[in-house]
Write an enzyme that holds these catalytic residues in place. Structure first.
Site, PDB file in Angstrom:
ATOM      1  N   LYS A 152      18.743  41.302  -4.845  1.00  0.00           N
ATOM      2  CA  LYS A 152      17.834  40.215  -5.347  1.00  0.00           C
ATOM      3  C   LYS A 152      16.354  40.319  -4.880  1.00  0.00           C
ATOM      4  O   LYS A 152      15.949  40.397  -3.632  1.00  0.00           O
ATOM      5  CB  LYS A 152      18.596  38.737  -5.051  1.00  0.00           C
TER       6      LYS A 152
ATOM      7  N   ASP B 118      22.685  37.854  -2.670  1.00  0.00           N
ATOM      8  CA  ASP B 118      21.479  38.636  -1.959  1.00  0.00           C
ATOM      9  C   ASP B 118      22.058  39.139  -0.606  1.00  0.00           C
ATOM     10  O   ASP B 118      23.090  38.687  -0.097  1.00  0.00           O
ATOM     11  CB  ASP B 118      20.233  38.089  -1.710  1.00  0.00           C
TER      12      ASP B 118
ATOM     13  N   ASN C 164       0.890  -1.234  -0.055  1.00  0.00           N
ATOM     14  CA  ASN C 164      -0.036   0.022   0.034  1.00  0.00           C
ATOM     15  C   ASN C 164       0.829   1.289   0.090  1.00  0.00           C
ATOM     16  O   ASN C 164       0.219   2.366   0.091  1.00  0.00           O
ATOM     17  CB  ASN C 164      -0.761   0.005   1.353  1.00  0.00           C
ATOM     18  N   ASP C 165       2.097   1.130  -0.354  1.00  0.00           N
ATOM     19  CA  ASP C 165       3.146   2.160  -0.522  1.00  0.00           C
ATOM     20  C   ASP C 165       3.598   2.796   1.029  1.00  0.00           C
ATOM     21  O   ASP C 165       4.230   3.732   1.077  1.00  0.00           O
ATOM     22  CB  ASP C 165       2.558   3.368  -1.432  1.00  0.00           C
TER      23      ASP C 165
ATOM     24  N   HIS D  20      19.013  27.736   6.060  1.00  0.00           N
ATOM     25  CA  HIS D  20      18.746  28.732   5.186  1.00  0.00           C
ATOM     26  C   HIS D  20      18.725  30.421   5.767  1.00  0.00           C
ATOM     27  O   HIS D  20      19.118  31.193   5.386  1.00  0.00           O
ATOM     28  CB  HIS D  20      17.514  28.497   4.178  1.00  0.00           C
TER      29      HIS D  20
ATOM     30  N   ASP E 291      27.110  30.899  -1.567  1.00  0.00           N
ATOM     31  CA  ASP E 291      25.778  31.079  -1.369  1.00  0.00           C
ATOM     32  C   ASP E 291      25.467  29.668  -0.325  1.00  0.00           C
ATOM     33  O   ASP E 291      26.415  28.672  -0.396  1.00  0.00           O
ATOM     34  CB  ASP E 291      24.839  30.919  -2.498  1.00  0.00           C
TER      35      ASP E 291
ATOM     36  N   ARG F 287      13.186  37.546  -5.464  1.00  0.00           N
ATOM     37  CA  ARG F 287      12.696  36.165  -5.886  1.00  0.00           C
ATOM     38  C   ARG F 287      11.179  36.296  -6.561  1.00  0.00           C
ATOM     39  O   ARG F 287      10.494  36.647  -5.738  1.00  0.00           O
ATOM     40  CB  ARG F 287      12.717  35.157  -5.020  1.00  0.00           C
TER      41      ARG F 287
END
Length: 329
Positions: free
Chosen positions: A192, A169, A37-38, A130, A218, A194
């Site tokens: 920058k 950035d 069933n994954d 990040h 980066d 986005r």
């Protein structure tokens, strides 16, 4: 390190083996099965009772599969009465989902952090988030390493005459400044914006790059769209060439084709927080396994990890002076 047990999911077992080599332990086996069933099931094939367990799994594509593997392995360790469980995520992909910048948008960074804590992790060891505020998403302690020392070592013996460190950035400018200080170089940054997941607009370069060789730093490269836009602006501003440096080299989509043969790029340097892409032998990969191994050793023995947060030699980056607070009797 007799009481340390290291497991790895299927995301990056090679890095786990390198970390284990530095620690002097053997990676313990895991049996991950998929039912008809994954659904996934994880079984840890080593004794965890009252032991210090480290589960390594960077969140790389297929990210949702690897996240579920990590949660199941943490749950299995908790059920096996592990004394301490540390989720070692060299790359935390959901760190980009860190703010509500549109109406009715999900905050995946916080949600996944809650899931990891709920599964049973006592602490998290990661690298180059990040955004630093992602620390606050976790209700468990987070040890946050950086690779700028390892990446700076790559350039330590290189000819850096007329070179300049460039951040794509302004948000990454602080890390770029630390990196530039290690190499004794000036720093510049792109302005920058986005506009889509794989498309950015850089309208100007803050700093003088005319006649200079750029070293672009980066935290992560996915599709390479930011790099292409930045290199166009650098050429317009008079830069002569560019070396590209990042911690997490995902190189998704057409990133390899975009960067591998670009005439403006002299070299691309990354780390092994994620698996290297196939078909790019020129890519230069620096290992962070020794840094993670040292962090694991310090966590296990109850010693400070803070000296590794910057990942640099203090002789190359002296700490900031303390504020002159006066003490009064």
């Amino acid at each position: 390190m007799n009481d340390v047990v290291v497991f790895s999911g299927s995301a990056h077992p090679a890095l786990a083996d390198r970390i284990c080599s530095h620690l002097g332990v053997t990676r313990s086996p895991v049996d991950i099965k998929r039912f008809s069933n994954d659904c996934l099931q994880a079984q840890l094939l080593a004794n965890c009772r009252q032991r210090d367990v480290y589960i390594l799994q960077p969140l790389v594509p297929p990210t949702q599969e690897h996240l579920m593997e990590l949660l199941l392995m943490i749950d299995a360790a908790r059920g096996a009465s592990a004394a301490q469980i540390t989720a070692v995520m060299p790359h935390y992909a959901y760190a980009r989902s860190d703010k509500k910048d549109a109406s009715r948008i999900s905050l995946g960074g916080r949600l996944v952090a809650d899931m990891i804590s709920t599964a049973g992790a006592h602490r998290v060891l990661t690298m180059a988030l990040h955004a630093p505020q992602v620390h606050g998403f976790f209700s468990t302690p987070v040890d946050h390493l950086t690779a700028i020392g390892v990446l700076a070592d790559h350039f330590r013996d290189a000819d850096l005459d007329n070179a300049i460190v460039v951040s794509p950035d302004l948000g990454n400018a602080k890390v770029a400044t630390q990196f530039a200080r290690l190499l004794g170089l000036p720093v510049a940054a792109g302005s920058k914006q986005r506009v889509a997941d794989d498309r950015v607009v850089i309208d100007s370069i803050v700093g003088d790059v005319s006649g200079r060789r750029a070293i672009i730093l980066d935290d992560e490269i996915a599709t390479g769209g930011s790099m292409l836009e930045l290199m166009d602006r650098l050429k317009d501003a008079g830069a002569t060439e560019a070396a590209i440096v990042c911690t997490h080299g995902l190189f998704a989509g057409k990133a390899v084709e975009r960067l591998r043969d670009h005439p403006f790029v002299t070299e691309v340097v990354t780390t092994d927080t994620v698996p290297a892409p196939d078909g790019w032998p020129e890519l230069k990969v620096r290992s962070v396994s020794a840094l993670f191994a040292e962090a694991i050793s310090r966590i296990h023995h109850g010693r400070s990890v803070s000296s590794l947060f910057e990942g640099v030699d203090p002789t190359h980056a002296p700490p900031q002076a303390k504020l002159p607070f006066e003490t009064h009797a």
